[in-house]
Design a protein around this motif. Sequence first.
Motif, PDB file in Angstrom:
ATOM      1  N   GLN A 139      33.764  35.305  47.770  1.00 57.80           N
ATOM      2  CA  GLN A 139      34.435  34.395  46.849  1.00 57.80           C
ATOM      3  C   GLN A 139      35.481  33.600  47.612  1.00 57.80           C
ATOM      4  O   GLN A 139      36.283  34.152  48.356  1.00 57.80           O
ATOM      5  N   TYR A 195      32.004  28.778  41.106  1.00 53.94           N
ATOM      6  CA  TYR A 195      32.544  29.801  40.198  1.00 53.94           C
ATOM      7  C   TYR A 195      32.680  29.211  38.800  1.00 53.94           C
ATOM      8  O   TYR A 195      32.648  29.901  37.813  1.00 53.94           O
ATOM      9  N   THR A 255      37.087  29.368  43.121  1.00 56.27           N
ATOM     10  CA  THR A 255      37.649  30.488  42.353  1.00 56.27           C
ATOM     11  C   THR A 255      39.000  30.108  41.756  1.00 56.27           C
ATOM     12  O   THR A 255      39.571  30.870  40.987  1.00 56.27           O
ATOM     13  N   GLN A 258      36.252  30.857  35.364  1.00 55.23           N
ATOM     14  CA  GLN A 258      34.926  31.410  35.671  1.00 55.23           C
ATOM     15  C   GLN A 258      33.886  30.979  34.651  1.00 55.23           C
ATOM     16  O   GLN A 258      34.075  31.132  33.454  1.00 55.23           O
TER      17      GLN A 258
END
Lengths: 467, 633
Positions: A361, A312, A339, A343
């Motif tokens: 995710q 991510y 995550t 990002q």
Amino acid sequence: MVVSAMDSIAAISTPLGEGGIAVIRVSGPESIPAADQIFKGKKPLKECKTHTVNYGHIIDPASGEKVDEVLVTIMRSPRSFTREDVVEISCHGGIVSVKRILELLLQQGIRLAEPGEFTKRAFLNGRIDLSQAEAVMDMIRSKTDQAFHVALKQAEGLLSKQIRKLRQLLVETMAHIEVNIDYPEHDVEELTAQFIKEKCAQAIDEINRLLKTARQGKVLREGIVTAIVGRPNVGKSSLLNLLAQENKAIVTDIPGTTRDVIEEYVSLNGIPLRLLDTAGIRETMDVVEQIGVERSKNALSEADLILLVLSYNQPMNDDEKALLEQVKSKPFIVIVNKTDLPQQLDLDELYKKVPKHRVIQMSIKNETGLDQLEKAISDMFFGGGIDSGDQTYVSNVRHIHLLTQAKEALEEAKEGAEQLLPIDMIQIDVHRAWELLGEIIGETASESLLDEIFSKFCFTGFFLSFI
Amino acid sequence: MHLSFIGGKYDVIVIGAGHAGCEAALATARMGCNTLLLTINLDMVAFLPCNPSLGGPAKGHVIREVDALGGQMGKNIDQTYIQMRMLNTGKGPAVQALRAQADKFLYSKNMKETLERTENLTLRQAMVEDFIVEDGVCKGVITQSGAIYEGKAVVLTTGTYLRGKVIVGELMYESGPNNQQPSIKLSDSLKRLGFELARFKTGTPPRIHRDSIDFSKTEIQPGDENPKFFSYETTEEPPWEQMPCWLTYTSTETHEIILENLHRAPMFSGAIEGTGARYCPSIEDKVVRFSDKPRHQIFLEPEGRETAEYYVQGLSTSMPEEVQLRLLRSVPGLEKAKLMRTGYAIEYDVIIPTQLWPTLETKLVKNLYTAGQINGTSGYEEAAAQGIIAGINAACRVLDREEVVLSRSDGYIGVLIDDLVTKGTNEPYRLLTSRAEYRLLLRHDNADLRLTEIGYKVGLISEERYQKFLKKKQMIEDEIKRLEETKVKPTPEVQSMLEQAGTAPLQNAVALASLLRRPQVHYNMIEQLSPPPELLPPEVKEQVEIQLKYAGYIEKQLLQVEKMQKMEKKRIPSDIDYNDVKGLASEARQKLSEIRPISIGQASRISGVNPSDISILLVYLEHYNRVVATRGS
């Protein structure tokens, strides 16, 4: 081998692992005397009643040393799984003590059981029929709760029920053909090739449906061959460790007892995953930046399922883009890891390349997203319902083989009907399909078709109505 | 009993001169055994007490098999039929079968003459009441008049005479078929010897006068224009014209009469204790069981050329006589029917056939054989088949030769006997083609190819016939080889012929054999394209076409036969004690001890013996054989 004087056998009958309870099963005429040699309880086992559980200790008879605290169950012949005298020793588990007890038994002249030998004995002693025996054998081999469940269902006859339904369809068709043949002058409607064709097609569809579940069955028995791929440091090893730690990795390392090669299984809430090249993944922890995409490519060809791990926190590089294209040829899931970090990955770009439901995710570090991963795999392999109780999985190689043969026979029958071959020729193939299906549930050996026809149609008003 | 006296000494004594007894006695006499054939009434030799017809699917096959073994039934019907039809002509070669209407009086007369002319055969009217058995070996029989006949082997064929009882509505009396004297005491003798008997039931419809039938209300059912024959030795038709049968149907009135009088039907009132056949129900049975069916077929069949009696097929009944008359008259065409013989049900004793070896010798009494309805079968053909096998084996016993057991892949006779002695039967057993697992191999057309060799070996097939048979076999082989080796090119002539037949043109040259495998191509076309060096007889052409056309299917069945034969070859020693075989399920142990199968194959067909029992038995036999081998050395 002499049936009337079978030797006695023993094996560890629970999965090997740390902690919990392990059971060692002994079967045969020597099982009780042998167990007595290494057991010390209130009274000798030979004086204990059948179907009792007896508390005591396992003692090494050579040194007098206490090996473990145990519960010993006695089941005397013929009221046991194998119909022989059976002793089950429940001990505190732990690989060391379980193996020690087994060794002590072997020293008393008990032989290590071959895989499936208890079932074979149960079968040879008439305790179970063929289809049950095979399902129980699968049960023995089954690696996870779910596989156990499927094997159990087969033993109980869910598959048998489906096969019976299929045979019923065929026997109705055959009865009609037989009536036409054996009573040519009576006013029963002549069966047309069209009718036979339709019935065959119907049966073929049904078999196809069963065979489709075969893949799921295989998956349940042998595990979903899974490759975890991705660039270095993206979290592959963390994912592996998470799966292993969360779900008690089952590492079988005793050659000859269960498997000869070392493999690594993890069970994701009942879904068995057989992880490919786990050693490789672990290696990469040390050998940084060395292996990368090349290694992943090899794993791709073998796998049933590919887990592609992205970060991510990083944009996709060209290698990852190429990898993404490659994995599309197989069932795959993209795991977007990390995550918990800011990002950097363009998710919109990713969704353009792969459907949204294939992207999970996760933060492996925080252990989030595991449930979604499990659901995605389950959807992919079991049509959304791995534990939908009414589904029949065909999980046995022999069953798959017989079903395939039956299907081929029906296809030949159908072809014969299309070519307008004589009805009794077509019947040969329909009959063969009926017999092959019977073999799955052990129902051809002694019954003739005629008995079947008479028993099913005598009073339904159609078979005899012409005489 | 009267004072007994010595009646005579024979090699073989056959009791009963029905279809089983005639074949048995002819076989033993022709094999050179001095044979005595005893029957209650000499006017009833080879009588057809029920339908005046022989053959049909499976049954017709059996007649041909009996003929290939050297039996008489095929020849006898070929000489006395009044109608011949090939059935199932629209189906494959395996299930086509001849069916003949017999002149039943001529049939009987003709067979009697054959018996009378046969060397080594003494035909005699007498009722047998007891056996002479010493140390479990049958040594002869004693008749009602006190005559003692000594015999080295005895074949018992009692048909429906054994403690026979006729039932018509409320009327019941001891009787054999057609009001013949029943055989009462013999049943007790069998029980004394330890045989387990059962009670079966069969029935026959009324007979009516030809002139009372309005044939205009029925459909004609003629015979074939170019009839084929049952016997491979018959070449000529009988010198008379064929007679047709006639088809009509029951009416709603028929069904109403039955339902109104159901309380008087012995089947429902409980008067009948014997078990009838599921496939041969009485009309009252049919109407009750299939109440939704508006009508049932009735065939009117002449009983002979010189009689006015017609057999009313489909109206088998044991209703009271006056109800029978009303039933008849409710059928279109039979409104004015004159009843000549009343229909009746008959109960009789049978021995449970699992008490027999596959040679048809009883397990209890050595040298005693049983054949026909006494073994629980129904049908003239089934009886003849058992008769010839029992006869052959009785003669082999006397002559100290090897016994003959046909396997399920040899013929319907093998299927029939194996079913009887392995599974038994709880109803009168009738052969059906569906009882045979290798139906495509057991064809009507190839019975000679399957069995002539055996008939010749036992001495029932003449040298002349055998040489003819060998020649036919050779011609078939040669022609098949020729068709496989000869190629046909896609010439315009060939292509146009194929087009006319409605099949695709050739791309390349192909073997004639593969051309013949196309459904649309027949041997006559091949013959035109490429004639054989010498013209072939029709039966050879037929074989060539069938064997090539269905080669794929035949191959499939041969593979199955091979598998089965492996099991058949694993013999089980006769002295095996199943109590020594640990691990058998108790039902299997009991069944195996009772049936004492001669092979693993037979054992696997016993109901109640599971595959696991067979595995155990195999393992035990392996062990047993090793022990025997060790002891031997």
